[in-house]
Design a protein around this motif. Structure first.
Motif, mmCIF file in Angstrom:
data_model
loop_
_atom_site.group_PDB
_atom_site.id
_atom_site.type_symbol
_atom_site.label_atom_id
_atom_site.label_comp_id
_atom_site.label_asym_id
_atom_site.label_seq_id
_atom_site.Cartn_x
_atom_site.Cartn_y
_atom_site.Cartn_z
ATOM 1 N N GLY A 199 0.808 -1.218 0.000
ATOM 2 C CA GLY A 199 0.000 0.000 0.000
ATOM 3 C C GLY A 199 0.837 1.261 0.000
ATOM 4 N N LYS A 200 2.100 1.149 -0.362
ATOM 5 C CA LYS A 200 2.989 2.311 -0.364
ATOM 6 C C LYS A 200 3.441 2.652 -1.781
ATOM 7 C CE LYS A 200 4.714 1.319 4.230
ATOM 8 N NZ LYS A 200 5.861 0.948 5.050
ATOM 9 N N ALA A 201 2.559 2.445 -2.742
ATOM 10 C CA ALA A 201 2.895 2.757 -4.133
ATOM 11 C C ALA A 201 2.897 4.277 -4.287
ATOM 12 C CB ALA A 201 1.889 2.121 -5.081
ATOM 13 N N ALA A 202 4.094 4.838 -4.364
ATOM 14 C CA ALA A 202 4.238 6.296 -4.429
ATOM 15 C C ALA A 202 3.707 6.845 -5.750
ATOM 16 C CB ALA A 202 5.712 6.668 -4.252
ATOM 17 N N GLU A 203 3.309 8.104 -5.705
ATOM 18 C CA GLU A 203 2.777 8.758 -6.899
ATOM 19 C C GLU A 203 3.901 9.203 -7.819
ATOM 20 O OE1 GLU A 203 0.353 12.010 -5.654
ATOM 21 O OE2 GLU A 203 -1.244 10.709 -4.933
ATOM 22 N N ILE A 204 3.622 9.160 -9.104
ATOM 23 C CA ILE A 204 4.596 9.609 -10.100
ATOM 24 C C ILE A 204 4.561 11.133 -10.155
ATOM 25 C CG2 ILE A 204 5.228 9.574 -12.540
ATOM 26 C CD1 ILE A 204 3.911 6.821 -12.729
ATOM 27 N N LYS A 205 5.717 11.732 -9.916
ATOM 28 C CA LYS A 205 5.826 13.188 -9.991
ATOM 29 C C LYS A 205 6.635 13.634 -11.201
ATOM 30 C CE LYS A 205 5.573 13.539 -4.989
ATOM 31 N NZ LYS A 205 6.361 13.679 -3.769
ATOM 32 N N ARG A 206 7.600 12.793 -11.601
ATOM 33 C CA ARG A 206 8.443 13.108 -12.754
ATOM 34 C C ARG A 206 8.725 11.842 -13.548
ATOM 35 N NH1 ARG A 206 13.765 15.424 -11.033
ATOM 36 N NH2 ARG A 206 13.423 14.334 -9.094
ATOM 37 N N VAL A 207 8.822 11.996 -14.876
ATOM 38 C CA VAL A 207 9.181 10.887 -15.762
ATOM 39 C C VAL A 207 10.393 11.333 -16.579
ATOM 40 C CG1 VAL A 207 8.465 9.451 -17.716
ATOM 41 C CG2 VAL A 207 6.816 10.020 -15.929
ATOM 42 N N ILE A 208 11.389 10.455 -16.634
ATOM 43 C CA ILE A 208 12.589 10.711 -17.432
ATOM 44 C C ILE A 208 12.636 9.661 -18.538
ATOM 45 C CG2 ILE A 208 15.104 10.876 -17.416
ATOM 46 C CD1 ILE A 208 14.892 11.301 -14.353
ATOM 47 N N LEU A 209 12.641 10.113 -19.793
ATOM 48 C CA LEU A 209 12.779 9.193 -20.927
ATOM 49 C C LEU A 209 14.206 9.318 -21.441
ATOM 50 C CD1 LEU A 209 9.479 9.743 -22.964
ATOM 51 C CD2 LEU A 209 9.972 8.069 -21.193
ATOM 52 N N VAL A 210 14.935 8.209 -21.420
ATOM 53 C CA VAL A 210 16.345 8.199 -21.790
ATOM 54 C C VAL A 210 16.528 7.375 -23.053
ATOM 55 C CG1 VAL A 210 18.664 7.596 -21.014
ATOM 56 C CG2 VAL A 210 16.935 8.286 -19.334
ATOM 57 N N SER A 211 17.163 7.960 -24.052
ATOM 58 C CA SER A 211 17.473 7.218 -25.268
ATOM 59 C C SER A 211 18.731 6.409 -25.030
ATOM 60 C CB SER A 211 17.691 8.175 -26.432
ATOM 61 O OG SER A 211 18.064 7.453 -27.578
ATOM 62 N N GLY A 212 18.640 5.111 -25.233
ATOM 63 C CA GLY A 212 19.796 4.246 -25.054
ATOM 64 C C GLY A 212 19.697 3.434 -23.782
ATOM 65 N N ALA A 213 20.603 2.498 -23.672
ATOM 66 C CA ALA A 213 20.566 1.576 -22.541
ATOM 67 C C ALA A 213 21.536 2.014 -21.456
ATOM 68 C CB ALA A 213 20.886 0.161 -23.009
ATOM 69 N N GLY A 214 21.231 3.095 -20.764
ATOM 70 C CA GLY A 214 22.028 3.517 -19.622
ATOM 71 C C GLY A 214 21.436 2.937 -18.359
ATOM 72 N N ASP A 215 20.756 1.804 -18.506
ATOM 73 C CA ASP A 215 19.980 1.222 -17.416
ATOM 74 C C ASP A 215 20.789 0.924 -16.163
ATOM 75 O OD1 ASP A 215 17.869 1.178 -19.248
ATOM 76 O OD2 ASP A 215 18.536 -0.739 -20.002
ATOM 77 N N ALA A 216 21.957 0.299 -16.321
ATOM 78 C CA ALA A 216 22.736 -0.096 -15.154
ATOM 79 C C ALA A 216 23.124 1.127 -14.329
ATOM 80 C CB ALA A 216 23.977 -0.877 -15.573
ATOM 81 N N VAL A 217 23.556 2.181 -14.992
ATOM 82 C CA VAL A 217 23.956 3.401 -14.294
ATOM 83 C C VAL A 217 22.752 4.031 -13.601
ATOM 84 C CG1 VAL A 217 24.885 5.726 -14.626
ATOM 85 C CG2 VAL A 217 25.857 3.814 -15.887
ATOM 86 N N ILE A 218 21.650 4.127 -14.318
ATOM 87 C CA ILE A 218 20.462 4.777 -13.763
ATOM 88 C C ILE A 218 19.855 3.954 -12.635
ATOM 89 C CG2 ILE A 218 18.080 5.464 -14.292
ATOM 90 C CD1 ILE A 218 19.090 6.268 -17.069
ATOM 91 N N SER A 219 19.685 2.654 -12.856
ATOM 92 C CA SER A 219 18.990 1.829 -11.865
ATOM 93 C C SER A 219 19.771 1.698 -10.565
ATOM 94 C CB SER A 219 18.696 0.444 -12.428
ATOM 95 O OG SER A 219 19.895 -0.259 -12.646
ATOM 96 N N GLN A 220 21.097 1.857 -10.619
ATOM 97 C CA GLN A 220 21.906 1.729 -9.412
ATOM 98 C C GLN A 220 22.133 3.064 -8.716
ATOM 99 O OE1 GLN A 220 25.388 -0.374 -10.729
ATOM 100 N NE2 GLN A 220 24.222 -2.197 -11.268
ATOM 101 N N ALA A 221 21.621 4.145 -9.289
ATOM 102 C CA ALA A 221 21.774 5.459 -8.673
ATOM 103 C C ALA A 221 20.945 5.521 -7.397
ATOM 104 C CB ALA A 221 21.333 6.549 -9.649
ATOM 105 N N THR A 222 21.523 6.090 -6.352
ATOM 106 C CA THR A 222 20.810 6.180 -5.074
ATOM 107 C C THR A 222 19.759 7.277 -5.095
ATOM 108 O OG1 THR A 222 22.559 7.604 -4.211
ATOM 109 C CG2 THR A 222 22.715 5.241 -3.733
ATOM 110 N N ALA A 223 19.929 8.254 -5.981
ATOM 111 C CA ALA A 223 18.949 9.332 -6.107
ATOM 112 C C ALA A 223 18.628 9.521 -7.582
ATOM 113 C CB ALA A 223 19.503 10.631 -5.527
ATOM 114 N N ALA A 224 17.447 10.022 -7.836
ATOM 115 C CA ALA A 224 17.023 10.244 -9.218
ATOM 116 C C ALA A 224 17.862 11.347 -9.857
ATOM 117 C CB ALA A 224 15.555 10.634 -9.242
ATOM 118 N N PRO A 225 18.143 11.233 -11.138
ATOM 119 C CA PRO A 225 18.861 12.317 -11.827
ATOM 120 C C PRO A 225 18.045 13.605 -11.775
ATOM 121 C CG PRO A 225 18.743 10.339 -13.198
ATOM 122 C CD PRO A 225 17.874 10.104 -12.011
#
Length: 155
Positions: free
Chosen positions: A48-74
């Motif tokens: 029951g803690k599904a947070a609301e979406i406040k911002r969406v970042i669309l990234v071209s390319g597979a920078g997934d590992a860098v982004i997903s392991q970031a402790t804070a959102a870009p």
């Protein structure tokens, strides 16, 4: 002086075993990241803690590992940030309904499908592979990677 190329066989280098293994490892890592993010969203939804979406970042390319392991959102300039993607009013308008709503497994799939549909609808765009790249529930930020799928037979 420009010389005419000599006719002959064009040699295409073979893919080495190490390159094959590296590609396999990268795909396994991508699958692990996908599963980790899906579990994070499912757990937040189940508790029951599904947070609301406040911002969406669309990234071209597979920078997934860098982004997903970031402790804070870009850091982003606004609600919708397009990194490496041409501005598209259709995407911006279609994503408006997601802001302020919780990110659940169902809304995740709708979000990914909406991005894919809007970006592939542009004339001349290739088929796209759209994946969740990161989710920071405390900040309400979701990152989505957009990667053109290879044409059949090409790697």
């Amino acid at each position: 002086m420009i010389k005419v190329p000599t006719p002959g066989v064009i040699v295409v280098p073979m893919v080495t075993e190490k390159e094959k293994q590296d590609k396999l490892i990268a795909e396994k890592e991508r699958q692990f990241i996908d599963e980790m993010l899906r579990r994070q969203i499912a757990l937040a939804h189940a508790t029951g803690k599904a947070a609301e979406i406040k911002r969406v970042i669309l990234v071209s390319g597979a920078g997934d590992a860098v982004i997903s392991q970031a402790t804070a959102a870009p850091a982003t300039a606004g609600r919708l940030e397009l990194i490496g993607i041409e501005p598209n009013a259709g995407v911006a308008k279609q994503l408006d309904s997601f802001f302020g709503s919780p990110l659940t497994p169902e809304s995740e799939q709708r979000l990914l499908q909406t991005v894919k549909t809007q970006l592939t609808a542009e004339k001349g765009k290739d088929n796209l592979n759209v994946r969740l790249a990161g989710w920071w529930p405390e900040e309400g930020v979701v990152a989505v990677s957009v990667v053109p799928e290879s044409a059949p037979g090409k790697q």
